[in-house]
Design an enzyme around this catalytic site. Structure first.
Site, PDB file in Angstrom:
ATOM      1  N   ARG A  34       7.369  -1.000 -21.298  1.00  0.00           N
ATOM      2  CA  ARG A  34       6.579  -2.214 -21.549  1.00  0.00           C
ATOM      3  C   ARG A  34       6.339  -2.435 -23.041  1.00  0.00           C
ATOM      4  O   ARG A  34       6.197  -3.585 -23.474  1.00  0.00           O
ATOM      5  CB  ARG A  34       5.253  -2.142 -20.799  1.00  0.00           C
ATOM      6  CG  ARG A  34       5.473  -2.375 -19.327  1.00  0.00           C
ATOM      7  CD  ARG A  34       4.180  -2.419 -18.572  1.00  0.00           C
ATOM      8  NE  ARG A  34       4.376  -3.079 -17.283  1.00  0.00           N
ATOM      9  CZ  ARG A  34       3.603  -2.901 -16.238  1.00  0.00           C
ATOM     10  NH1 ARG A  34       2.575  -2.082 -16.307  1.00  0.00           N
ATOM     11  NH2 ARG A  34       3.835  -3.536 -15.118  1.00  0.00           N
ATOM     12  N   LYS A 199       4.128  -2.627   3.756  1.00  0.00           N
ATOM     13  CA  LYS A 199       3.476  -3.482   4.763  1.00  0.00           C
ATOM     14  C   LYS A 199       4.060  -4.881   4.865  1.00  0.00           C
ATOM     15  O   LYS A 199       4.336  -5.524   3.863  1.00  0.00           O
ATOM     16  CB  LYS A 199       1.996  -3.630   4.384  1.00  0.00           C
ATOM     17  CG  LYS A 199       1.193  -2.387   4.582  1.00  0.00           C
ATOM     18  CD  LYS A 199      -0.270  -2.784   4.588  1.00  0.00           C
ATOM     19  CE  LYS A 199      -1.080  -1.862   3.726  1.00  0.00           C
ATOM     20  NZ  LYS A 199      -2.073  -2.537   2.943  1.00  0.00           N
ATOM     21  N   GLY A 349       7.470  -3.770  -9.855  1.00  0.00           N
ATOM     22  CA  GLY A 349       6.807  -2.773  -9.014  1.00  0.00           C
ATOM     23  C   GLY A 349       7.705  -1.609  -8.627  1.00  0.00           C
ATOM     24  O   GLY A 349       8.492  -1.110  -9.432  1.00  0.00           O
ATOM     25  N   GLY A 372       3.313  -7.800  -9.336  1.00  0.00           N
ATOM     26  CA  GLY A 372       2.371  -8.762  -8.753  1.00  0.00           C
ATOM     27  C   GLY A 372       2.723 -10.184  -9.162  1.00  0.00           C
ATOM     28  O   GLY A 372       2.714 -11.107  -8.339  1.00  0.00           O
TER      29      GLY A 372
HETATM   30  P1  AMP Z   1       5.339  -1.955  -1.586  1.00  0.00           P
HETATM   31  O1  AMP Z   1       4.292  -1.697  -2.623  1.00  0.00           O
HETATM   32  O2  AMP Z   1       4.868  -2.787  -0.437  1.00  0.00           O
HETATM   33  O3  AMP Z   1       6.638  -2.444  -2.176  1.00  0.00           O
HETATM   34  O4  AMP Z   1       5.621  -0.563  -0.908  1.00  0.00           O
HETATM   35  C1  AMP Z   1       6.212   0.507  -1.563  1.00  0.00           C
HETATM   36  C2  AMP Z   1       6.002   1.710  -0.728  1.00  0.00           C
HETATM   37  O5  AMP Z   1       6.655   1.559   0.509  1.00  0.00           O
HETATM   38  C3  AMP Z   1       6.541   2.967  -1.347  1.00  0.00           C
HETATM   39  O6  AMP Z   1       5.465   3.785  -1.726  1.00  0.00           O
HETATM   40  C4  AMP Z   1       7.363   3.610  -0.226  1.00  0.00           C
HETATM   41  O7  AMP Z   1       7.082   4.975  -0.041  1.00  0.00           O
HETATM   42  C5  AMP Z   1       6.895   2.852   1.001  1.00  0.00           C
HETATM   43  N1  AMP Z   1       7.923   2.874   2.055  1.00  0.00           N
HETATM   44  C6  AMP Z   1       9.193   2.470   1.993  1.00  0.00           C
HETATM   45  N2  AMP Z   1       9.847   2.722   3.139  1.00  0.00           N
HETATM   46  C7  AMP Z   1       8.971   3.327   3.964  1.00  0.00           C
HETATM   47  C8  AMP Z   1       9.045   3.844   5.296  1.00  0.00           C
HETATM   48  N3  AMP Z   1      10.167   3.787   6.008  1.00  0.00           N
HETATM   49  N4  AMP Z   1       7.919   4.389   5.810  1.00  0.00           N
HETATM   50  C9  AMP Z   1       6.789   4.461   5.102  1.00  0.00           C
HETATM   51  N5  AMP Z   1       6.651   3.986   3.848  1.00  0.00           N
HETATM   52  C10 AMP Z   1       7.726   3.420   3.275  1.00  0.00           C
END
Ligand code: AMP
Length: 390
Positions: A34, A199, A349, A372
């Site tokens: 950054r 999620k 991210g 974000g």
């Molecule tokens: P996000 O911030 O929504 O992009 O989520 C990123 C997170 O999703 C990371 O910390 C990953 O460990 C988690 N992630 C990716 N695939 C899986 C999975 N199959 N089961 C659980 N967590 C996951």
């Protein structure tokens, strides 16, 4: 929107809002991406004989204990090294010491102000865009350059507050980020979206906005299991976003064939690296198993859609990339994208962190510096940090 090239910077006191929110460990900078991303704007101002006054936040400041660990001084030291030039650091965010130091600056001098979030200790003045604070910071300069893409989706005193009180423009980093993202406004087709991460809830806005424009949305990561559940598959102990099963059902019904789900996954019985994993078709997941990565057949399916794409965007890792074993799906697809020159934008991210650790970050078409901010752009929201400047 005015950019830095539209401004007269000669002999001016130029306030630049940078994003120096770098990862720190025990007072040391772990990754200075950054900081280096801010250099083109800083150098341009120096080349135009400006007095350069830098602002940034670092971490969160909620209580007095948060102050020292979020002290911005190490950034001043790193900047000195990168610019080979003295950077004066002022350990306060306001007051006589800061004002005197600014008044004594000569052209081409650089000064870094303490972490703007030190002001959050007293009623969240920075994060709630306290009008008096924005006005005060604006009074310290002649021109304002916003170059902090990472906070552009927030209205803070150090971006929106200053911009509403001073002649303002965007810097080179924000310009570069927006130019890349603008290619997705009216994308060339086929336009492919890759989504992963934890999620479904966090990605609903993006799915709703992009499903209309995209030719395919390829879904991996933890969020894929809620879609698979909605299709009636046994997902065992895999991540499930119960509240959004209905959303998944409806979107797949309304946009038949647009959403592409994994056909195989890496399953294990424990959320850790200790256990062995098996690669299974999604029809064969057992009640005590959980999927932590996409499998090789899925990687191939995703590759086939990306192969023909004219442009693509990717947000979120396709597996638990923090575990060595389960970064394979994400890495294999990144490798494919790089080897085949697929025009892809990585949406900040975790996916950029994953690409960075495996050495792909600098090889893709664009890797965003703001997770974000990119997500909100992809949701079609307006970005407050730009509104004042517009
Ligand atoms: P996000 O911030 O929504 O992009 O989520 C990123 C997170 O999703 C990371 O910390 C990953 O460990 C988690 N992630 C990716 N695939 C899986 C999975 N199959 N089961 C659980 N967590 C996951």
């Amino acid at each position: 929107m005015k950019t830095i090239k539209d401004m007269n910077l000669e002999n001016k006191k130029v306030l630049i809002r940078c994003d120096f929110n770098v990862p720190m460990k025990e007072g040391k900078i772990v990754d200075d991406t950054r900081i280096t991303a801010a250099l083109p704007t800083i150098k341009y101002c120096l080349d135009h004989n400006a007095k350069v006054i830098l602002f940034s936040h670092l971490g969160r400041v909620k209580e007095a204990d948060d102050l020292e660990k979020n002290n911005l001084e190490p950034v001043a030291k790193r900047l000195e090294k990168l610019l080979k030039k003295k950077v004066t650091f002022i350990s306060k965010t306001r007051g006589e010491e800061l004002e005197n130091a600014i008044n004594n600056m000569k052209d081409k001098d650089i000064l870094l102000v303490q972490n703007t979030r030190y002001e959050d200790l007293d009623g969240k003045k920075e994060s709630k865009n306290d009008p008096e604070l924005g006005k005060y910071w604006a009074s310290l300069g002649d021109v304002f350059v916003n170059d902090a893409f990472g906070t552009i989706h927030r209205a803070h005193a150090s971006n929106v507050g200053i911009a509403s009180n001073l002649d303002s423009c965007i810097g080179f980093l924000i310009e570069k980020e927006l130019n890349a993202l603008k290619e997705l406004d009216n994308p060339q087709h086929p336009f492919v979206v890759v989504l992963g991460g934890a999620k479904v809830a966090d990605k609903i806005g993006v799915i709703e906005n992009l499903v209309k424009k995209a030719d395919k949305i390829l879904i991996g990561g933890g969020m894929a299991f809620t879609f698979l559940k909605a299709e009636g598959y046994e997902i065992g102990n895999s991540l499930l976003d119960e509240e959004n099963i209905e959303f998944c059902k409806n979107i797949m019904k309304d946009y038949d064939g647009k959403i592409v789900l994994p056909v195989d996954v890496a399953v294990t019985t424990e959320y850790s690296e200790k256990e062995e994993y098996k690669t299974k078709d999604i029809t064969d997941i057992e009640y005590n198993e959980m999927g932590l990565d996409i499998g090789p057949k899925t990687v191939e399916v995703f590759e086939n859609y990306l192969k023909d794409s004219k442009i693509a965007v990717w947000n979120g890792p396709l597996g638990v990339y923090e575990f060595e074993k389960y970064k394979k799906g994400t890495n294999d697809l990144l490798q494919y994208v790089v080897d085949n020159n697929i025009k892809i934008i990585l949406g900040g991210g975790d996916i950029v962190a994953a690409a960075s650790t495996s050495g792909y970050k600098d090889k893709v078409y664009h890797a965003s510096t703001g997770g974000g901010a990119t997500l909100e752009y992809l949701e079609g929201k307006t970005l407050p940090g730009l509104e004042e400047i517009k």
